[in-house]
Enzyme design. Structure first.
Site, short mmCIF file in Angstrom:
data_model
loop_
_atom_site.label_atom_id
_atom_site.label_comp_id
_atom_site.label_asym_id
_atom_site.label_seq_id
_atom_site.Cartn_x
_atom_site.Cartn_y
_atom_site.Cartn_z
N ASP A 8 -26.63 27.41 6.18
CA ASP A 8 -25.82 28.39 6.89
C ASP A 8 -26.22 28.30 8.37
OD1 ASP A 8 -24.25 30.76 7.41
OD2 ASP A 8 -26.13 31.88 7.45
N LEU A 9 -25.42 28.83 9.26
CA LEU A 9 -25.72 28.73 10.69
C LEU A 9 -26.37 30.01 11.24
CD1 LEU A 9 -25.41 27.19 13.43
CD2 LEU A 9 -23.22 28.37 13.68
N ASP A 10 -25.57 31.08 11.34
CA ASP A 10 -26.03 32.31 11.98
C ASP A 10 -27.16 32.96 11.17
OD1 ASP A 10 -23.96 32.64 14.18
OD2 ASP A 10 -22.65 32.48 12.44
N THR A 16 -28.43 34.00 16.05
CA THR A 16 -27.21 34.60 16.58
C THR A 16 -26.79 35.86 15.84
OG1 THR A 16 -26.11 32.97 15.24
CG2 THR A 16 -26.11 32.57 17.61
N LYS A 44 -22.95 40.02 7.30
CA LYS A 44 -23.54 38.68 7.41
C LYS A 44 -22.87 37.73 6.44
CE LYS A 44 -28.03 39.95 9.26
NZ LYS A 44 -29.48 40.01 9.02
N SER A 113 -20.89 27.14 7.09
CA SER A 113 -20.86 28.41 7.83
C SER A 113 -19.47 29.01 7.85
CB SER A 113 -21.32 28.16 9.27
OG SER A 113 -21.02 29.27 10.09
N ALA A 114 -19.41 30.34 7.91
CA ALA A 114 -18.13 31.03 8.03
C ALA A 114 -17.65 31.09 9.48
CB ALA A 114 -18.25 32.45 7.49
N LYS A 144 -17.30 33.63 1.91
CA LYS A 144 -18.43 33.92 1.02
C LYS A 144 -18.33 35.39 0.60
CE LYS A 144 -21.24 30.92 3.98
NZ LYS A 144 -22.32 30.86 4.99
N GLU A 168 -29.73 30.30 3.18
CA GLU A 168 -28.86 31.43 3.57
C GLU A 168 -29.66 32.67 3.97
OE1 GLU A 168 -26.16 32.99 4.11
OE2 GLU A 168 -24.63 31.50 3.76
N ASP A 169 -29.14 33.42 4.93
CA ASP A 169 -29.77 34.70 5.28
C ASP A 169 -28.94 35.89 4.82
OD1 ASP A 169 -27.69 34.30 7.17
OD2 ASP A 169 -28.60 35.81 8.46
#
Ligand code: G6P
Ligand code: MG
Length: 217
Positions: A8-10, A16, A44, A113-114, A144, A168-169
């Site tokens: 995942d990104l953020d 971010t 998130k 990522s979304a 997601k 994932e966070d």
């Protein structure tokens, strides 16, 4: 032995998540909606459009499509203003080390990522070249916890979902990974991410032995 490692990104690669929160909070405040850090967990991993609907729901606010579109643009402009000076310092601790380790071990590396802002963020932070595959908010229709984004990443890497690992966070992201029957690794707090197969506070506590165990599993 080649596995798909999907990030995942953020909140996983870059810090971010705090900027998304600040930008949503501004929108919420302007609408007199109380929006807390706890509420933010629901956002998130969730798409921009869906996030706004959740916030409006918190305040029981009905809005026209026109207003919604206006707020979505405002939110993104505000969010992007936090990213203007973004560079490699925004990469979370231990991430470069983990990506390099996976590269050295010849593993598949993907972004899942979304966010529709994923590519510019990966470019600004100098990390884009680590990724064999990028699937972001521009490539999927289902948010997601729908597993579409991760399944697409594994498919593009040509690796079976069962041989895929997701970092994932977000609760929604962990659920998506579990639905896809991938190994889910939560990055964050145990109380929030308890549905994950493994949980670490960040990448500094993920060592080579753990990565090796995922590869040989
Ligand atoms: C990620 C973040 C969410 C964000 C979503 C869409 O999943 O966790 O907070 O709303 O991406 O991001 P975007 O950059 O397209 O607004
Ligand atoms: Mg995230």
């Amino acid at each position: 032995n080649k596995k798909a490692f999907i990030f995942d990104l953020d909140g996983v690669i870059v810090d971010t998540a705090k900027y998304h929160f600040l930008a949503w909070q501004k929108i919420a405040q302007s609408l007199n909606i109380n929006f807390t850090h706890e509420d933010n967990e629901l956002l998130k991993g969730v798409s921009r459009v869906r996030s706004l609907d959740i916030i409006l729901g918190l305040g029981n606010v009905q809005a026209s499509q026109e207003d919604k579109d206006k707020w979505l643009i405002q939110k993104n402009e505000d969010y992007l203003s936090y990213l203007v000076d973004m560079d490699e310092n925004e990469i979370l601790p231990g991430v470069f080390k983990t990506l390099q380790l996976l590269k050295d071990k010849n593993q598949g590396i993907a972004l899942g990522s979304a966010s529709k802002n994923a590519r510019p963020i990966l470019e600004k932070t100098g990390i884009i070249s680590y990724f064999d595959v990028i699937v972001d908010g521009n490539d999927v229709t289902n948010a997601k916890p729908d597993p579409e984004v991760f399944l697409k990443a594994a498919q593009l890497l040509n690796i079976d979902p069962k041989n895929s690992i997701v970092f994932e966070d977000s609760v929604a992201g962990i659920q998506a990974a579990n639905i896809a029957e991938m190994v889910s690794v939560g990055i964050g707090e145990e109380t929030i991410l308890h549905e994950a197969d493994f949980i670490f506070k960040d990448f500094t506590v993920i060592d080579e032995n753990f990565i090796e165990s995922l590869i040989t599993k």
